[in-house]
Design a protein around this motif. Structure first.
Motif, PDB file in Angstrom:
ATOM      1  N   TYR A  10     159.155  36.656  15.433  1.00 44.68           N
ATOM      2  CA  TYR A  10     158.273  37.786  15.133  1.00 44.68           C
ATOM      3  C   TYR A  10     157.318  37.935  16.305  1.00 44.68           C
ATOM      4  N   ILE A  11     157.324  39.106  16.941  1.00 42.77           N
ATOM      5  CA  ILE A  11     156.556  39.290  18.173  1.00 42.77           C
ATOM      6  C   ILE A  11     155.175  39.877  17.902  1.00 42.77           C
ATOM      7  N   THR A  12     155.131  41.044  17.280  1.00 41.07           N
ATOM      8  CA  THR A  12     153.827  41.681  17.043  1.00 41.07           C
ATOM      9  C   THR A  12     153.971  42.813  16.044  1.00 41.07           C
ATOM     10  N   GLY A  17     151.597  53.330  12.304  1.00 38.91           N
ATOM     11  CA  GLY A  17     151.950  53.950  11.037  1.00 38.91           C
ATOM     12  C   GLY A  17     151.447  53.168   9.850  1.00 38.91           C
ATOM     13  N   GLY A  18     151.470  53.811   8.692  1.00 41.16           N
ATOM     14  CA  GLY A  18     150.980  53.169   7.484  1.00 41.16           C
ATOM     15  C   GLY A  18     151.873  52.043   7.006  1.00 41.16           C
ATOM     16  N   SER A  19     153.161  52.040   7.429  1.00 41.96           N
ATOM     17  CA  SER A  19     154.071  51.009   6.951  1.00 41.96           C
ATOM     18  C   SER A  19     153.943  49.701   7.734  1.00 41.96           C
ATOM     19  N   VAL A  20     153.233  49.699   8.844  1.00 45.91           N
ATOM     20  CA  VAL A  20     153.007  48.524   9.689  1.00 45.91           C
ATOM     21  C   VAL A  20     154.327  47.796   9.990  1.00 45.91           C
ATOM     22  N   PRO A  21     155.243  48.453  10.687  1.00 51.28           N
ATOM     23  CA  PRO A  21     156.450  47.747  11.109  1.00 51.28           C
ATOM     24  C   PRO A  21     156.103  46.697  12.156  1.00 51.28           C
ATOM     25  N   GLY A  22     157.065  45.920  12.548  1.00 50.75           N
ATOM     26  CA  GLY A  22     156.818  44.892  13.547  1.00 50.75           C
ATOM     27  C   GLY A  22     157.962  44.789  14.534  1.00 50.75           C
ATOM     28  N   VAL A  33     162.571  47.138  16.089  1.00 44.06           N
ATOM     29  CA  VAL A  33     161.409  47.495  15.274  1.00 44.06           C
ATOM     30  C   VAL A  33     161.818  47.270  13.826  1.00 44.06           C
ATOM     31  N   ALA A  34     161.175  46.324  13.173  1.00 44.48           N
ATOM     32  CA  ALA A  34     161.524  45.969  11.797  1.00 44.48           C
ATOM     33  C   ALA A  34     160.737  46.837  10.825  1.00 44.48           C
ATOM     34  N   VAL A  74     158.766  32.906   7.233  1.00 47.44           N
ATOM     35  CA  VAL A  74     158.314  31.674   7.884  1.00 47.44           C
ATOM     36  C   VAL A  74     158.156  31.864   9.387  1.00 47.44           C
ATOM     37  N   ILE A  75     158.984  32.724   9.992  1.00 49.51           N
ATOM     38  CA  ILE A  75     158.917  32.891  11.445  1.00 49.51           C
ATOM     39  C   ILE A  75     157.650  33.631  11.873  1.00 49.51           C
ATOM     40  N   ALA A  76     156.904  34.176  10.922  1.00 52.91           N
ATOM     41  CA  ALA A  76     155.710  34.949  11.260  1.00 52.91           C
ATOM     42  C   ALA A  76     154.432  34.302  10.728  1.00 52.91           C
ATOM     43  N   LEU A  77     154.466  33.003  10.488  1.00 53.97           N
ATOM     44  CA  LEU A  77     153.290  32.321   9.938  1.00 53.97           C
ATOM     45  C   LEU A  77     152.093  32.386  10.878  1.00 53.97           C
ATOM     46  N   GLY A  78     152.341  32.611  12.164  1.00 59.41           N
ATOM     47  CA  GLY A  78     151.231  32.686  13.111  1.00 59.41           C
ATOM     48  C   GLY A  78     150.539  34.025  13.156  1.00 59.41           C
ATOM     49  N   GLU A  79     151.014  35.014  12.407  1.00 61.02           N
ATOM     50  CA  GLU A  79     150.357  36.332  12.391  1.00 61.02           C
ATOM     51  C   GLU A  79     149.003  36.206  11.685  1.00 61.02           C
ATOM     52  N   PRO A  80     147.889  36.537  12.397  1.00 61.10           N
ATOM     53  CA  PRO A  80     146.564  36.281  11.829  1.00 61.10           C
ATOM     54  C   PRO A  80     146.063  37.348  10.857  1.00 61.10           C
ATOM     55  N   ASP A  81     146.649  38.538  10.888  1.00 61.32           N
ATOM     56  CA  ASP A  81     146.152  39.632  10.051  1.00 61.32           C
ATOM     57  C   ASP A  81     146.623  39.429   8.607  1.00 61.32           C
ATOM     58  N   GLU A  82     145.692  39.305   7.674  1.00 61.58           N
ATOM     59  CA  GLU A  82     146.054  39.016   6.285  1.00 61.58           C
ATOM     60  C   GLU A  82     146.840  40.169   5.654  1.00 61.58           C
ATOM     61  N   GLU A  83     146.475  41.404   5.992  1.00 62.27           N
ATOM     62  CA  GLU A  83     147.192  42.557   5.432  1.00 62.27           C
ATOM     63  C   GLU A  83     148.647  42.549   5.895  1.00 62.27           C
ATOM     64  N   VAL A  84     148.854  42.270   7.171  1.00 58.83           N
ATOM     65  CA  VAL A  84     150.211  42.192   7.691  1.00 58.83           C
ATOM     66  C   VAL A  84     150.957  41.026   7.053  1.00 58.83           C
ATOM     67  N   GLN A  85     150.285  39.890   6.901  1.00 57.57           N
ATOM     68  CA  GLN A  85     150.920  38.733   6.272  1.00 57.57           C
ATOM     69  C   GLN A  85     151.386  39.055   4.856  1.00 57.57           C
TER      70      GLN A  85
END
Length: 274
Positions: A10-12, A17-22, A33-34, A74-85
């Motif tokens: 998971y990169i960023t 957009g409102g759907s917050v793809p990654g 783009v997921a 699990v691959i995105a556990l380092g993402e700090p944004d709680e909403e994105v998490q």
């Protein structure tokens, strides 16, 4: 069927957009783009992406490749944004990936020129799928290697949010006065697009497109017996719209007035700066 890949990094997140793809890297060494099932728009937005995107590609419109994307939060556990998490944690399993176009820039109707023939095809296509999200405010198109690319069709086919009213909704006209390509398209190029593309939108082609929708995203739809029953509803609705939607497109209207510049910028805009 869509190709299937597994996200391995998971990169960023993309926050436009409102759907917050990654952006993710997959096991085929591709970058995508997921679009996540756990986003607020839910699985129907992904269904719309598949139907519109695969139909666009088959009609020769510039659309990045779509894939089935297996995602493990699990691959995105380092993402700090709680909403994105929250979105990522709710999206384990099958999601949708769109080929990432590195170095692309967002399309600006005042900054780029578009061939009127292509503009006419895009306007007609958006009318067919009732895409309400390709306006000058939010074009949902990219410029990449000098060409125009279509993205983000999650808001298309509004009728699939209320299948009992689908026929009435699909019979409505399409207002393209705010379309991002309305300054390039003409009634003649839209008519030419309809003459060329409408005969291609056959039941067989639409069935091929609908077959790409994963069963998981269609299961349990109220009023339908099984996923294939829902697929037939997509086919019937779009097949009924294709032959005559060109005659229900409003392309021109009152000219849009530009928003006034902010107060601090007005002296420069009005040529009064010292």
């Amino acid at each position: 069927m869509l190709s299937e890949v597994t996200a391995i990094r998971y990169i960023t997140p993309l926050r436009e957009g409102g759907s917050v793809p990654g952006i993710v890297e997959a096991d085929d060494l591709g970058t995508y783009v997921a679009k996540f099932t756990g986003a607020a728009q839910g699985r129907k937005a992904l269904v719309a992406e598949v139907v519109a995107g695969e139909l666009a590609r088959r009609l020769g419109l510039p659309m990045p490749e779509l894939v089935r994307l297996e995602f493990d939060p699990v691959i995105a556990l380092g993402e700090p944004d709680e909403e994105v998490q929250d979105i990522l944690k709710a999206s384990g399993g099958l999601n949708l990936g769109m080929d990432y176009l590195p170095g692309s820039v967002g399309f600006d109707p005042l900054g780029f020129e578009v061939d009127p023939e292509l503009a006419g095809r895009v306007v007609w296509f958006d009318a067919l799928i009732n895409n309400v999200d390709r306006s000058w405010r939010n074009p949902n198109m990219l410029m990449w290697h000098g060409g125009l690319w279509l993205i983000d069709h999650g808001a298309a086919m509004i009728w699939h949010h209320n299948w009992p009213g689908a026929a009435a909704s699909a019979a409505k006209p399409y207002n393209a006065t705010d379309h991002a390509l309305s300054r390039f398209a003409t009634e003649a190029t839209v008519a030419a697009a309809a003459a060329r593309l409408a005969p291609e939108v056959t039941a067989d082609l639409l069935a091929e497109v609908a077959a790409a929708i994963p069963d998981e995203w269609l299961a349990g739809e109220p009023g339908f017996d099984d996923p294939d029953d829902v697929r037939r509803a997509y086919v019937a609705t779009l097949a009924g719209r294709a032959p005559d939607i060109a005659g229900r497109i409003t392309l021109t209207g009152a000219p849009r007035q530009a928003d006034p510049p902010p107060q601090w910028l007005r002296p420069w805009v009005e040529g009064k700066a010292k």
